[in-house]
Design an enzyme around this catalytic site. Structure first.
Site, PDB file in Angstrom:
ATOM      1  N   TYR A 100      46.147  93.092 -20.940  1.00  0.00           N
ATOM      2  CA  TYR A 100      47.557  93.467 -20.745  1.00  0.00           C
ATOM      3  C   TYR A 100      48.315  92.195 -20.425  1.00  0.00           C
ATOM      4  O   TYR A 100      47.919  91.424 -19.551  1.00  0.00           O
ATOM      5  CB  TYR A 100      47.666  94.458 -19.586  1.00  0.00           C
ATOM      6  CG  TYR A 100      49.081  94.846 -19.215  1.00  0.00           C
ATOM      7  CD1 TYR A 100      49.828  95.699 -20.026  1.00  0.00           C
ATOM      8  CD2 TYR A 100      49.670  94.365 -18.041  1.00  0.00           C
ATOM      9  CE1 TYR A 100      51.127  96.067 -19.668  1.00  0.00           C
ATOM     10  CE2 TYR A 100      50.956  94.730 -17.682  1.00  0.00           C
ATOM     11  CZ  TYR A 100      51.683  95.578 -18.503  1.00  0.00           C
ATOM     12  OH  TYR A 100      52.971  95.937 -18.149  1.00  0.00           O
ATOM     13  N   ASP A 150      46.475  83.683 -20.152  1.00  0.00           N
ATOM     14  CA  ASP A 150      47.338  84.494 -19.300  1.00  0.00           C
ATOM     15  C   ASP A 150      46.665  84.568 -17.933  1.00  0.00           C
ATOM     16  O   ASP A 150      45.761  85.374 -17.700  1.00  0.00           O
ATOM     17  CB  ASP A 150      47.518  85.887 -19.911  1.00  0.00           C
ATOM     18  CG  ASP A 150      48.397  86.770 -19.035  1.00  0.00           C
ATOM     19  OD1 ASP A 150      48.691  86.366 -17.885  1.00  0.00           O
ATOM     20  OD2 ASP A 150      48.772  87.862 -19.488  1.00  0.00           O
ATOM     21  N   LYS A 186      52.657  86.541  -9.926  1.00  0.00           N
ATOM     22  CA  LYS A 186      51.933  87.095  -8.770  1.00  0.00           C
ATOM     23  C   LYS A 186      51.788  86.081  -7.627  1.00  0.00           C
ATOM     24  O   LYS A 186      52.733  85.898  -6.868  1.00  0.00           O
ATOM     25  CB  LYS A 186      50.587  87.661  -9.215  1.00  0.00           C
ATOM     26  CG  LYS A 186      50.770  88.860 -10.194  1.00  0.00           C
ATOM     27  CD  LYS A 186      49.491  89.594 -10.435  1.00  0.00           C
ATOM     28  CE  LYS A 186      49.567  90.625 -11.562  1.00  0.00           C
ATOM     29  NZ  LYS A 186      50.138  91.892 -11.199  1.00  0.00           N
TER      30      LYS A 186
HETATM   31  N1  HOZ Z   1      50.094  94.414 -14.033  1.00  0.00           N
HETATM   32  C1  HOZ Z   1      49.736  94.897 -12.761  1.00  0.00           C
HETATM   33  C2  HOZ Z   1      48.253  95.034 -12.655  1.00  0.00           C
HETATM   34  N2  HOZ Z   1      47.667  95.643 -13.744  1.00  0.00           N
HETATM   35  C3  HOZ Z   1      50.335  96.162 -12.391  1.00  0.00           C
HETATM   36  C4  HOZ Z   1      51.774  96.095 -12.398  1.00  0.00           C
HETATM   37  C5  HOZ Z   1      52.222  97.418 -12.799  1.00  0.00           C
HETATM   38  O1  HOZ Z   1      51.955  97.776 -13.943  1.00  0.00           O
HETATM   39  O2  HOZ Z   1      52.810  98.063 -11.950  1.00  0.00           O
END
Ligand code: HOZ
Length: 425
Positions: free
Chosen positions: A142, A237, A265
């Site tokens: 993702y 990433d 983050k």
């Molecule tokens: N991308 C974050 C961890 N998979 C989560 C953020 C979200 O989708 O709220």
């Protein structure tokens, strides 16, 4: 009616699904999301003042523990001087220098406000730099919610079993080639077929959005070699893994050097910051030097940058990552041992301050394998732990996170709760 339920019902009247990001909604595990009122160190408290040990950590940023006093102090001190200027500040230089000093692959870096912005911008830059259209991504990875990346994606997309979003016209994703994680042969075949039109590979060098999946030996090295051979860019990433898997992210752990890196983050210390950076000759293609456009009203926001800078400084204290990793080992090994003792098929993995829990016989290496895990058992485990005051991610497809404040007592409490829960599964 409980206060969390009351708030969720109220939220659902004006916020789609009652949440501002889908995985928060508890839909894949069932039940009512906890509305968080405050947090400190390894703990969060919900609207009913119930305390939980937190293994979500705001999905990664809270590596120092929640509301670290020094981070809070710096945020307060910076805020009194103004919240946003839309003009450059010295703090932006300092954080750019701090990132470049820590990650040798980064000569220049551009700040943005989120991980999604960082990956979207890095892809545009790779296309602008190479003059090519196609990109390679991997199933279950993702990279935020930009159109061209929402194909067979992980995180919330996997959680809801619909890994390709509606609202993305097929034309927008026709240049996205989706391959299996850890399958180098397929990458090689794609380059043989489309090599002169592949702008980049974007990869989570350790995947944390389909649970935690590590690269098999040679995978990242193979991606590096193919990109070099065919003149494509390799984008790591490291939004999740940057300064989380180790002091130099996965690139530091593996020695594989990407052309571009995306971050977010941890570098915001809990405030909204993202970044992308890499070789200067590539980064100089961004406006105003080059013709790849990228901009943002709040990019490099002074308060967020101050939080990020002090976070990076605190992470540089000797022994921080060794200690984090040791606590993670105790947690994950302890969970696996207690599951085994209770006759539950479950295993774990970890790296730095991230971990994976899998209700399967062995640690998965791909999306296909992780989707074979026992999701029903995970749901029961999740709720059993939640009811005993331990908050894991409300999805079987998310990595877990620990902080520097998860001490032995916190981990022991978690393991004691897990022992009780495993006995009920
Ligand atoms: N991308 C974050 C961890 N998979 C989560 C953020 C979200 O989708 O709220």
């Amino acid at each position: 009616m409980s206060r969390n339920t009351e708030l969720f019902e109220r939220a659902s009247r004006t916020i789609p699904g009652g949440v501002n990001s889908p995985v928060r909604a508890f839909r894949s595990v069932g039940g009512t999301p906890r509305f968080i009122k405050r947090a400190q160190g390894p703990y969060i408290w919900d609207a009913e003042d119930t305390q939980y040990i937190d293994y979500v950590g705001s999905w990664g940023p809270a590596i120092l523990g929640h509301a670290h006093p020094e981070v809070v102090r710096v945020v307060q001190e910076t805020a009194v001087h103004g919240l946003s200027f839309g003009a450059p500040t010295e703090g932006e230089i300092e954080i750019a220098e701090a990132i470049a000093a820590r990650l040798p692959s980064i000569e220049k870096v551009r700040l943005v406000s989120s991980g999604t912005e960082s990956t979207m911008s890095a892809i545009r830059l790779a296309r602008g730099f190479t003059g090519r259209s196609r990109i390679i991504k991997f199933e279950g990875c993702y990279h935020g919610h930009a159109d061209s990346l929402l194909v067979k994606a992980g995180s919330g997309m996997l959680t809801f079993g619909n890994p390709t979003s509606a609202g993305v016209p097929p034309e927008f994703i026709k240049h996205t080639l989706v391959l299996d994680y850890n399958q180098l042969d397929a990458v090689e075949a794609a380059f043989k077929q489309y090599g002169d039109d592949i702008a980049c590979i974007i990869v989570e060098p350790i995947a944390g959005n389909m649970n935690l999946i590590k690269p098999t030996p040679g995978f990242l090295e193979g991606l590096r070699a193919l990109c070099t051979q065919y003149g494509a860019l390799l984008i790591f990433d490291e939004v999740m893994t940057g300064f989380r898997a180790g002091p130099q992210g996965v690139q530091g752990l593996t020695g594989v050097t990407p052309d571009l890196t995306t971050l977010a983050k941890v570098i915001g210390g809990g405030m909204p910051v993202g970044a992308f950076g890499g070789r200067a000759d590539i980064m100089d293609h961004i406006a105003p030097l080059g013709d790849v456009y990228q901009a943002g009203t709040l990019s490099g926001n002074p308060v967020a940058v101050a939080a990020g800078l002090v976070t990076l400084k605190l992470l540089s204290e000797p022994g921080f990552y060794e200690q984090l990793s040791e606590q993670n080992r105790k947690l994950t090994e302890g969970l696996a041992q207690r599951a085994t003792a209770a006759g539950i098929e479950m295993c774990t993995d970890y790296i730095g301050g991230m971990f994976g829990l899998y209700f399967s016989a062995s640690v998965p290496t791909s999306f296909a394998e992780v989707s074979m895990c026992n999701i029903e058992r995970f749901k029961k485990f999740f709720h059993g732990m939640l009811s005993r005051g331990v908050y894991f991610a409300p999805s079987a497809f998310e990595a877990g996170f620990i902080s520097g404040t998860h001490d032995d007592a916190v981990i022991q409490t978690t393991l004691d709760a897990a022992e009780q829960v495993f006995a009920t599964l």
